[in-house]
Design an enzyme around this catalytic site. Structure first.
Site, PDB file in Angstrom:
ATOM      1  N   SER A   1       0.833  -1.197   0.000  1.00 20.72           N
ATOM      2  CA  SER A   1       0.000   0.000   0.000  1.00 20.72           C
ATOM      3  C   SER A   1       0.874   1.255   0.000  1.00 20.72           C
ATOM      4  O   SER A   1       1.758   1.412   0.829  1.00 20.72           O
ATOM      5  CB  SER A   1      -0.915   0.010   1.231  1.00 20.72           C
TER       6      SER A   1
ATOM      7  N   HIS B   1      -4.118  -1.694  -4.628  1.00 20.73           N
ATOM      8  CA  HIS B   1      -3.160  -2.645  -5.196  1.00 20.73           C
ATOM      9  C   HIS B   1      -3.573  -2.939  -6.638  1.00 20.73           C
ATOM     10  O   HIS B   1      -4.728  -2.791  -7.013  1.00 20.73           O
ATOM     11  CB  HIS B   1      -3.130  -3.946  -4.394  1.00 20.73           C
TER      12      HIS B   1
ATOM     13  N   ARG C   1       0.110  -8.272  -3.372  1.00 14.68           N
ATOM     14  CA  ARG C   1       0.588  -9.465  -2.667  1.00 14.68           C
ATOM     15  C   ARG C   1      -0.628 -10.193  -2.110  1.00 14.68           C
ATOM     16  O   ARG C   1      -1.732  -9.623  -1.989  1.00 14.68           O
ATOM     17  CB  ARG C   1       1.535  -9.082  -1.526  1.00 14.68           C
ATOM     18  N   THR C   2      -0.433 -11.451  -1.768  1.00 17.97           N
ATOM     19  CA  THR C   2      -1.461 -12.184  -1.039  1.00 17.97           C
ATOM     20  C   THR C   2      -1.179 -12.006   0.443  1.00 17.97           C
ATOM     21  O   THR C   2      -0.093 -12.331   0.916  1.00 17.97           O
ATOM     22  CB  THR C   2      -1.446 -13.682  -1.404  1.00 17.97           C
ATOM     23  N   HIS C   3      -2.141 -11.458   1.162  1.00 12.43           N
ATOM     24  CA  HIS C   3      -1.971 -11.229   2.594  1.00 12.43           C
ATOM     25  C   HIS C   3      -2.392 -12.473   3.388  1.00 12.43           C
ATOM     26  O   HIS C   3      -3.276 -13.225   2.971  1.00 12.43           O
ATOM     27  CB  HIS C   3      -2.817 -10.040   3.054  1.00 12.43           C
TER      28      HIS C   3
ATOM     29  N   GLU D   1      -4.561  -3.028  14.862  1.00 16.54           N
ATOM     30  CA  GLU D   1      -4.135  -3.383  16.210  1.00 16.54           C
ATOM     31  C   GLU D   1      -4.845  -2.494  17.241  1.00 16.54           C
ATOM     32  O   GLU D   1      -5.174  -1.337  16.969  1.00 16.54           O
ATOM     33  CB  GLU D   1      -2.616  -3.190  16.346  1.00 16.54           C
TER      34      GLU D   1
ATOM     35  N   SER E   1       1.865  -7.630   6.820  1.00 16.42           N
ATOM     36  CA  SER E   1       2.509  -8.325   5.698  1.00 16.42           C
ATOM     37  C   SER E   1       4.005  -8.461   5.952  1.00 16.42           C
ATOM     38  O   SER E   1       4.491  -8.196   7.052  1.00 16.42           O
ATOM     39  CB  SER E   1       2.274  -7.545   4.389  1.00 16.42           C
TER      40      SER E   1
ATOM     41  N   ASN F   1       0.274   6.111   8.648  1.00 14.12           N
ATOM     42  CA  ASN F   1      -0.505   6.652   9.767  1.00 14.12           C
ATOM     43  C   ASN F   1       0.223   6.312  11.064  1.00 14.12           C
ATOM     44  O   ASN F   1       1.046   5.382  11.098  1.00 14.12           O
ATOM     45  CB  ASN F   1      -1.916   6.053   9.796  1.00 14.12           C
TER      46      ASN F   1
END
Length: 275
Positions: free
Chosen positions: A40, A72, A94-96, A195, A214, A237
């Site tokens: 990102s 993406h 990407r595959t997360h 989080e 990631s 951020n």
């Protein structure tokens, strides 16, 4: 191209070789030299590395899927690295881990990069920052990581030393390009939720500087196959509880757009020096 990498009867390295064969056919390049995984905020980087010589839809390559995250791209590009005669394989997504496709899918692009001839991989991401000095739009080199996914891309008794996982040589090259770059320890949570403030404080007490969803599993897989790894986070951020602002993916996208020129030029210069 749909392949069930979770099938225990399938060798993921065979699928990576098949993917590399398709990439070579579609791009006209027998090999690539450097791979980049654009997270990102890093989407415009390829345009600054050099001209795109070929674009391949992820859906046409064994083991790959369309992009699952806004911001993406669902394709990969074969990009000329300046006038060096070398090529970069640039993954637009990407595959997360949180997508639920399994760890093999998460690291498939890394294994494919190795099968395609790459010796170096650059892993980028957008992340939350724990340092108030790193405002949105700040690139930070990853010096080490803490993997809180409770998973590994390695199977069976595969013991790999991760002491110097994030290449000191490549970080030195990045510092030559931009001496103002800071370094930090990246902490990967499973996601897809952000989080909590308490989890961010836990990460900070553990030594973390950056939090995201990631990179760490891909870095481990890269070390396993012998790729030299450079990791760069874009602070999009401040992490939860570090500021009083609510978190949103739109904020991540906007911060990436604002920093696109700086981050793209940084990576382009680093890749050209590496090549």
């Amino acid at each position: 191209m749909s392949v069930d990498l979770n099938d225990p009867g399938i060798d993921p390295f065979d699928v990576a070789k098949a993917a590399a064969t398709v990439i070579a056919e579609r791009t006209g390049a027998a090999t690539h030299d450097v791979a980049l995984v654009l997270g990102s905020g890093w989407g415009q980087t390829a345009d600054l590395i050099g001209p795109t010589l070929a674009t391949v839809d992820n859906a046409d390559v064994p083991g790959f899927h369309a992009a699952a995250v806004a911001g993406h791209s669902g394709s990969m590009r074969s990009v000329a690295i300046g006038d060096t005669g070398r090529r970069a394989l640039v993954y637009g997504t990407r595959t997360h881990f949180y997508e639920g496709r399994g760890v093999r899918a998460v690291v498939h692009a890394v294994r494919t990069a190795k099968a395609a001839g790459c010796s170096t991989i650059v892993l980028t991401n957008g992340c939350g920052g724990l340092n108030l000095a790193w405002g949105p739009g700040t690139p930070v080199l990853i010096s080490d990581h803490i993997n809180l996914t409770a998973a590994s891309p390695l199977e069976g008794p595969t013991f790999v030393d991760l002491t110097d996982l994030y290449s000191a040589r490549l970080r030195a090259i990045a510092h030559e390009v931009d001496p103002t770059l800071d370094e930090g320890i990246y902490v990967q949570f499973r996601g897809p939720h952000y989080e909590t403030p308490a989890e961010v404080q836990m990460a900070k007490r553990m030594g973390g500087d950056l939090v995201g969803m990631s990179t760490t599993l891909e870095a481990i897989a890269a070390r396993h196959v012998g790729l030299e790894v450079l990791g760069i986070s874009l602070v999009t951020n401040l992490a939860a509880g570090i500021s009083d602002q609510p978190l949103s993916h739109q904020e991540v996208i906007e911060a990436g757009q604002a920093a696109a020129e700086r981050c793209g030029r940084l990576l382009a210069d680093v890749v050209q020096r590496v090549a």
